[in-house]
Design a protein around this motif. Structure first.
Motif, mmCIF file in Angstrom:
data_model
loop_
_atom_site.group_PDB
_atom_site.id
_atom_site.type_symbol
_atom_site.label_atom_id
_atom_site.label_comp_id
_atom_site.label_asym_id
_atom_site.label_seq_id
_atom_site.Cartn_x
_atom_site.Cartn_y
_atom_site.Cartn_z
ATOM 1 N N MET A 1 0.847 -1.191 0.000
ATOM 2 C CA MET A 1 0.000 0.000 0.000
ATOM 3 C C MET A 1 0.886 1.245 0.000
ATOM 4 S SD MET A 1 -2.778 1.314 2.845
ATOM 5 C CE MET A 1 -4.176 0.345 2.228
ATOM 6 N N LEU A 2 0.460 2.273 -0.753
ATOM 7 C CA LEU A 2 1.147 3.560 -0.778
ATOM 8 C C LEU A 2 0.155 4.651 -0.392
ATOM 9 C CD1 LEU A 2 3.744 5.148 -1.439
ATOM 10 C CD2 LEU A 2 2.874 5.373 -3.792
ATOM 11 N N ILE A 3 0.491 5.391 0.664
ATOM 12 C CA ILE A 3 -0.334 6.518 1.094
ATOM 13 C C ILE A 3 0.332 7.782 0.582
ATOM 14 C CG2 ILE A 3 -1.242 7.802 3.072
ATOM 15 C CD1 ILE A 3 -0.347 4.158 3.495
ATOM 16 N N GLN A 4 -0.359 8.523 -0.259
ATOM 17 C CA GLN A 4 0.231 9.689 -0.917
ATOM 18 C C GLN A 4 -0.470 10.985 -0.509
ATOM 19 O OE1 GLN A 4 -0.171 8.591 -5.128
ATOM 20 N NE2 GLN A 4 2.035 8.150 -5.210
ATOM 21 N N ARG B 1 5.104 4.124 2.164
ATOM 22 C CA ARG B 1 4.889 2.816 1.534
ATOM 23 C C ARG B 1 4.912 1.738 2.621
ATOM 24 N NH1 ARG B 1 7.893 3.099 -2.696
ATOM 25 N NH2 ARG B 1 6.208 3.048 -4.243
ATOM 26 N N ILE B 2 3.851 0.942 2.641
ATOM 27 C CA ILE B 2 3.742 -0.175 3.584
ATOM 28 C C ILE B 2 3.845 -1.476 2.793
ATOM 29 C CG2 ILE B 2 2.263 -1.325 5.276
ATOM 30 C CD1 ILE B 2 0.925 1.391 5.769
ATOM 31 N N ARG B 3 4.751 -2.323 3.221
ATOM 32 C CA ARG B 3 4.918 -3.616 2.565
ATOM 33 C C ARG B 3 5.070 -4.686 3.642
ATOM 34 N NH1 ARG B 3 8.803 -2.951 -1.975
ATOM 35 N NH2 ARG B 3 6.909 -2.285 -3.061
ATOM 36 N N ASN B 4 4.342 -5.790 3.476
ATOM 37 C CA ASN B 4 4.367 -6.887 4.457
ATOM 38 C C ASN B 4 4.021 -6.392 5.857
ATOM 39 O OD1 ASN B 4 5.177 -8.780 2.462
ATOM 40 N ND2 ASN B 4 7.316 -8.155 2.725
ATOM 41 N N GLY B 5 3.071 -5.427 5.913
ATOM 42 C CA GLY B 5 2.570 -4.953 7.191
ATOM 43 C C GLY B 5 3.460 -3.973 7.917
ATOM 44 N N VAL B 6 4.540 -3.510 7.243
ATOM 45 C CA VAL B 6 5.522 -2.647 7.902
ATOM 46 C C VAL B 6 5.760 -1.409 7.050
ATOM 47 C CG1 VAL B 6 7.949 -2.492 8.618
ATOM 48 C CG2 VAL B 6 6.638 -4.581 9.069
ATOM 49 N N GLY C 1 8.902 9.222 2.402
ATOM 50 C CA GLY C 1 9.588 10.300 1.710
ATOM 51 C C GLY C 1 8.654 11.036 0.774
ATOM 52 N N PRO C 2 9.118 12.117 0.175
ATOM 53 C CA PRO C 2 8.270 12.885 -0.749
ATOM 54 C C PRO C 2 8.189 12.204 -2.118
ATOM 55 C CG PRO C 2 10.429 13.892 -0.586
ATOM 56 C CD PRO C 2 10.428 12.755 0.387
ATOM 57 N N CYS C 3 7.014 12.273 -2.703
ATOM 58 C CA CYS C 3 6.826 11.890 -4.115
ATOM 59 C C CYS C 3 7.302 10.476 -4.405
ATOM 60 C CB CYS C 3 7.547 12.881 -5.033
ATOM 61 S SG CYS C 3 7.048 14.597 -4.792
ATOM 62 N N LEU C 4 6.884 9.517 -3.588
ATOM 63 C CA LEU C 4 7.234 8.126 -3.870
ATOM 64 C C LEU C 4 6.463 7.636 -5.093
ATOM 65 C CD1 LEU C 4 7.299 6.519 -0.298
ATOM 66 C CD2 LEU C 4 9.169 7.572 -1.570
ATOM 67 N N THR C 5 7.099 6.825 -5.896
ATOM 68 C CA THR C 5 6.489 6.313 -7.126
ATOM 69 C C THR C 5 5.665 5.077 -6.820
ATOM 70 O OG1 THR C 5 8.350 7.138 -8.420
ATOM 71 C CG2 THR C 5 6.942 5.477 -9.456
ATOM 72 N N ALA C 6 4.440 5.074 -7.315
ATOM 73 C CA ALA C 6 3.560 3.931 -7.091
ATOM 74 C C ALA C 6 3.942 2.780 -7.993
ATOM 75 C CB ALA C 6 2.109 4.334 -7.331
ATOM 76 N N GLY C 7 3.887 1.589 -7.430
ATOM 77 C CA GLY C 7 4.056 0.381 -8.233
ATOM 78 C C GLY C 7 2.693 -0.222 -8.500
ATOM 79 N N ASP C 8 2.594 -1.514 -8.262
ATOM 80 C CA ASP C 8 1.305 -2.167 -8.502
ATOM 81 C C ASP C 8 0.484 -2.306 -7.222
ATOM 82 O OD1 ASP C 8 2.859 -3.992 -7.183
ATOM 83 O OD2 ASP C 8 2.638 -5.603 -8.664
ATOM 84 N N GLU C 9 0.924 -1.592 -6.134
ATOM 85 C CA GLU C 9 0.211 -1.705 -4.867
ATOM 86 C C GLU C 9 -1.012 -0.789 -4.847
ATOM 87 O OE1 GLU C 9 3.759 0.741 -3.213
ATOM 88 O OE2 GLU C 9 3.158 0.310 -5.285
#
Length: 394
Positions: A1-4, A20-25, A30-38
């Motif tokens: 998940m990505l919270i923007q 960005r949250i991955r595997n519950g963590v 940071g600023p302007c993170l790029t979204a993947g397929d999450e």
């Protein structure tokens, strides 16, 4: 998940950052993170906090956590609506056997969906008050403590004790050596005894002011001692009823913003209509947002965590101060290092709120568990309008 696009409470201030949250963590901040397929959550216009922890709460929605596994499950299911992602069921019970049964009930419910049970808080029988309402005075011992907990302290987070009781200082040393937070409460002790309790490992003041002997400027009492004791965190019920505004501000002024821990002290009355109830063997009148006995004595809390945040805001505290007190201090006060702060490596629990502190979304382990728009429920019954499980006048 990505919270923007959210305004994230981070290192004591609000910053435009993505999470960005991955595997519950929380993996990346940071600023302007790029979204993947999450999954992407747009937090535009929202304040973003780490999931809130309520370290002193008895129950909600008509039942209390000492009543068995189903009552605990109800609390776990409801509390994310208010931004609470972890809580410590709190018991104020008169004897070892009733505490033991309550402990067994919480253990049977652990792992259920919703807000996570982070252990238990025994607002124990180790009390000393001379007023009639508190007629039980049990000296603290290892044996009694182990009897209350079925000889298992592994999930006991906090135990309260009055420092003037015989054997209390030895008990504080022992309980803190077991990894349990020693807490001072329900006491008429002196300021020197509060200091001595801190010398012996106590680090917490139980819902400060409530359950303590009133202040008297002729006496060096427990409240003065608690305000002066920098080693102790002070739990504070910030509903505007339990503790008057001036005393909330006095506590923050004396102890500093990093040593005050807002709690709800919530009980069965959270989510219930006003009226007359029985709470265990005592009659309680729930009126005007306050739960009192027939003589007018305040008994317990009834306001959710996010409402108390709004009350703090109405008292003039800044959003940064509220973020520190409500977001970070509860975790610090119990030694919790995996929650309570937006930081890489911490649990992926977040709360998205409007600038006026209404919960919009609650996220746990990178999954939305409460969405105000999605979960909004409107029912009319006996002239009560319930929105999202919260009663208010129609």
């Amino acid at each position: 998940m990505l919270i923007q696009n959210g305004s994230v409470f981070y290192d004591g201030g609000f910053h435009q950052k993505d999470i960005r949250i991955r595997n519950g963590v929380m993996e990346e901040i940071g600023p302007c993170l790029t979204a993947g397929d999450e999954e992407v959550v747009d937090a535009s216009g929202c304040l973003v906090f780490a999931g809130f922890l309520d370290t002193h709460i008895h129950g909600c929605n008509g039942s209390e956590c000492n009543e068995g596994p189903e009552a605990v499950r109800k609390a776990c299911a409801l509390l994310p609506n208010y931004g609470v992602t972890g809580f410590i069921p709190t018991f104020s019970l008169p004897d070892a056997e009733t505490v033991r049964r309550a402990v067994q009930g919480v253990r049977a419910a652990k792992g259920c969906p919703g807000a996570e049970v982070l252990g238990m808080h025994l607002d124990s029988p180790f009390r000393y008050r001379t007023i009639a309402y508190y007629n039980i005075k049990v000296p603290p011992t290892r044996e009694y403590t182990l009897e209350m907990t079925d000889h298992d302290l592994s999930d006991i987070r906090i135990i309260s004790c009055a420092p003037e009781l015989p054997g209390s200082m030895e008990w504080f040393r022992w309980i803190t050596d077991q990894g349990v937070v020693g807490e001072v409460g329900h006491t008429e002790c002196t300021a020197d005894q509060v200091k001595e309790a801190a010398d012996n490992g106590a680090t917490l003041l139980n819902h400060f002011y409530n359950g303590f002997a009133p202040m008297d400027h002729h006496v060096s009492g427990a409240l003065a001692g608690g305000l002066l004791e920098d080693r102790m965190y002070a739990q504070l019920t910030c509903d505007g009823i339990h503790v008057a505004e001036a005393f909330v501000k006095l506590t923050v002024r004396a102890k500093g913003i990093h040593r005050v821990v807002p709690v709800t002290d919530c009980s069965q009355f959270l989510g219930m209509p006003e009226g007359r109830y029985m709470r265990r063997d005592k009659e309680v009148i729930f009126k005007d947002g306050a739960a009192r006995d027939p003589n007018g004595k305040l008994v317990t809390g009834a306001h959710p965590f996010d409402e108390n945040m709004r009350t703090l805001r109405s008292m003039g505290f800044s959003l940064e101060e509220i973020g520190t007190m409500c977001g970070e201090n509860p975790a610090k006060s119990i030694g919790e290092t995996h929650r309570g702060k937006v930081e890489r490596g911490r649990k992926g629990d977040l709360v998205l709120m409007t600038p006026d502190l209404f919960v919009q979304k609650t996220i746990m382990d990178g999954k939305v568990v409460y969405d105000r728009e999605r979960d909004k429920l409107v029912l009319r019954h006996h002239d009560i309008l319930i929105i999202g499980g919260r009663p208010c006048a129609s």
